[in-house]
Design a protein around this motif. Structure first.
Motif, mmCIF file in Angstrom:
data_model
loop_
_atom_site.group_PDB
_atom_site.id
_atom_site.type_symbol
_atom_site.label_atom_id
_atom_site.label_comp_id
_atom_site.label_asym_id
_atom_site.label_seq_id
_atom_site.Cartn_x
_atom_site.Cartn_y
_atom_site.Cartn_z
ATOM 1 N N PHE A 1 -12.255 -5.450 -44.445
ATOM 2 C CA PHE A 1 -11.896 -4.220 -45.137
ATOM 3 C C PHE A 1 -13.098 -3.303 -45.008
ATOM 4 O O PHE A 1 -14.167 -3.578 -45.548
ATOM 5 C CB PHE A 1 -11.565 -4.496 -46.602
ATOM 6 C CG PHE A 1 -11.174 -3.256 -47.372
ATOM 7 C CD1 PHE A 1 -10.361 -2.292 -46.807
ATOM 8 C CD2 PHE A 1 -11.622 -3.056 -48.666
ATOM 9 C CE1 PHE A 1 -10.005 -1.149 -47.499
ATOM 10 C CE2 PHE A 1 -11.271 -1.919 -49.384
ATOM 11 C CZ PHE A 1 -10.466 -0.963 -48.795
ATOM 12 N N THR A 2 -12.936 -2.229 -44.249
ATOM 13 C CA THR A 2 -14.050 -1.347 -43.931
ATOM 14 C C THR A 2 -13.932 -0.024 -44.675
ATOM 15 O O THR A 2 -12.849 0.396 -45.065
ATOM 16 C CB THR A 2 -14.112 -1.068 -42.417
ATOM 17 O OG1 THR A 2 -13.020 -0.209 -42.044
ATOM 18 C CG2 THR A 2 -14.015 -2.363 -41.624
ATOM 19 N N ARG A 3 -15.057 0.617 -44.829
ATOM 20 C CA ARG A 3 -15.092 1.900 -45.524
ATOM 21 C C ARG A 3 -14.349 2.983 -44.743
ATOM 22 O O ARG A 3 -13.543 3.732 -45.291
ATOM 23 C CB ARG A 3 -16.543 2.325 -45.735
ATOM 24 C CG ARG A 3 -16.708 3.711 -46.336
ATOM 25 C CD ARG A 3 -18.164 4.123 -46.289
ATOM 26 N NE ARG A 3 -18.938 3.384 -47.267
ATOM 27 C CZ ARG A 3 -19.049 3.731 -48.544
ATOM 28 N NH1 ARG A 3 -18.426 4.810 -48.977
ATOM 29 N NH2 ARG A 3 -19.777 3.030 -49.368
ATOM 30 N N GLU A 4 -14.595 3.057 -43.444
ATOM 31 C CA GLU A 4 -14.081 4.181 -42.658
ATOM 32 C C GLU A 4 -12.676 3.946 -42.111
ATOM 33 O O GLU A 4 -11.872 4.880 -41.999
ATOM 34 C CB GLU A 4 -15.019 4.483 -41.479
ATOM 35 C CG GLU A 4 -16.428 4.877 -41.885
ATOM 36 C CD GLU A 4 -17.331 3.667 -42.087
ATOM 37 O OE1 GLU A 4 -16.839 2.526 -41.921
ATOM 38 O OE2 GLU A 4 -18.509 3.861 -42.415
ATOM 39 N N HIS A 5 -12.357 2.708 -41.747
ATOM 40 C CA HIS A 5 -11.120 2.438 -41.008
ATOM 41 C C HIS A 5 -10.155 1.518 -41.752
ATOM 42 O O HIS A 5 -9.147 1.099 -41.170
ATOM 43 C CB HIS A 5 -11.463 1.824 -39.645
ATOM 44 C CG HIS A 5 -12.381 2.664 -38.812
ATOM 45 N ND1 HIS A 5 -11.970 3.825 -38.183
ATOM 46 C CD2 HIS A 5 -13.701 2.530 -38.521
ATOM 47 C CE1 HIS A 5 -12.988 4.359 -37.524
ATOM 48 N NE2 HIS A 5 -14.048 3.597 -37.716
ATOM 49 N N GLY A 6 -10.433 1.201 -42.997
ATOM 50 C CA GLY A 6 -9.540 0.306 -43.726
ATOM 51 C C GLY A 6 -9.595 -1.108 -43.180
ATOM 52 O O GLY A 6 -10.662 -1.620 -42.844
ATOM 53 N N LYS A 7 -8.437 -1.757 -43.035
ATOM 54 C CA LYS A 7 -8.359 -3.138 -42.571
ATOM 55 C C LYS A 7 -8.396 -3.219 -41.047
ATOM 56 O O LYS A 7 -7.674 -2.496 -40.368
ATOM 57 C CB LYS A 7 -7.072 -3.799 -43.070
ATOM 58 C CG LYS A 7 -7.100 -4.243 -44.494
ATOM 59 C CD LYS A 7 -5.775 -4.774 -45.006
ATOM 60 C CE LYS A 7 -4.822 -5.234 -43.961
ATOM 61 N NZ LYS A 7 -3.540 -5.705 -44.513
#
Length: 248
Positions: free
Chosen positions: A25-31
């Motif tokens: 789960f990333t800040r910029e790109h979601g999952k």
């Protein structure tokens, strides 16, 4: 295409003989799903960075559905969570909730910060149930299921809250309470906490002392709300229930 992201491992599964597929789960790109080759091997350079709840910087190449991990640097391993059954169970619940309620590649910077702060709060021995409820409410808001707590959902007046109607999605005043026979009576303490959960940033959570009966009513309301409006079956929640049932 090459990506460099900060992410939290919210799911990890074996893939082939020595590999793992991790969901970040990333800040910029979601999952995002990434193959960590050799991560199951004892001396793997990706062994630690592919573990659940790990927060790190990840570099990977992606040409199709799955990316291939090229480099990882751990920011916060959250060792204390994985070493404690209760902490790990609650962190798993938050991770599964995130994984199941979000689509792939939906950037959610605020929710990312909330999950990271929730894991930090779990590691710092803050109240596990309160952390769960705070994060659940963030997910309700994101999904468009924010309960109406400012006015009665029937008469739309800013009256004193008397009960909460799970089916109608919010509070009922005393005059309208009979419109839903299954409405759950609200205490002032529970009403205050529900409103706080909507407004509060998890990063601001300190030590909080909530009475057991208040926590039980909160759990009853939010479980019913989740089951009515979201309706997902979560293995991690079933495990938490089993722990409670047998006093683990």
């Amino acid at each position: 295409m090459q990506y460099r992201v900060q992410g939290i491992v919210i799911r990890s599964m074996d893939y082939g003989e020595g590999n793992k597929i991790i969901t970040l789960f990333t800040r910029e790109h979601g999952k995002l799903s990434v193959v960590a080759r050799g991560a199951k091997k004892v001396k793997s350079r990706y062994g630690s960075s592919a573990q659940l709840f790990t927060c790190g910087d990840y570099l990977f190449f992606k040409s199709g559905q799955l990316g291939t991990l090229n480099h990882a640097e751990i920011i916060e391993p959250f060792h204390k969570i994985r070493e404690d059954l209760h902490k790990a169970a609650h962190a798993s619940y938050l991770s599964e909730l995130t994984d199941r309620m979000l689509g792939d590649q939906e950037g959610q910077p605020f929710l990312y910060d909330q999950l990271k702060a929730s894991l930090q709060a779990i590691q710092e021995d803050k109240d596990l149930q309160i952390i769960d409820h705070l994060y659940e409410m963030k997910m309700f808001v994101l999904a468009g299921y924010t309960p109406e707590l400012e006015q009665c959902v029937v008469c739309r007046e800013n009256a004193e809250p008397f009960a909460i109607s799970v089916g109608m999605g919010g509070m009922l005043c005393e005059r309208c309470k009979l419109r839903d026979p299954q409405a759950i009576p609200l205490t002032p303490g529970v009403y205050k906490l529900l409103r706080l959960f909507i407004q509060m940033d998890v990063r601001r959570l300190g030590q909080i002392d909530v009475k057991p009966q208040t926590k039980q009513l909160l759990k009853t309301i939010l479980r019913a709300y989740f089951d009515t409006h979201v309706g997902l079956k979560l293995k991690s929640r079933d495990f938490l229930d089993q722990m409670d049932k047998y006093g683990v």
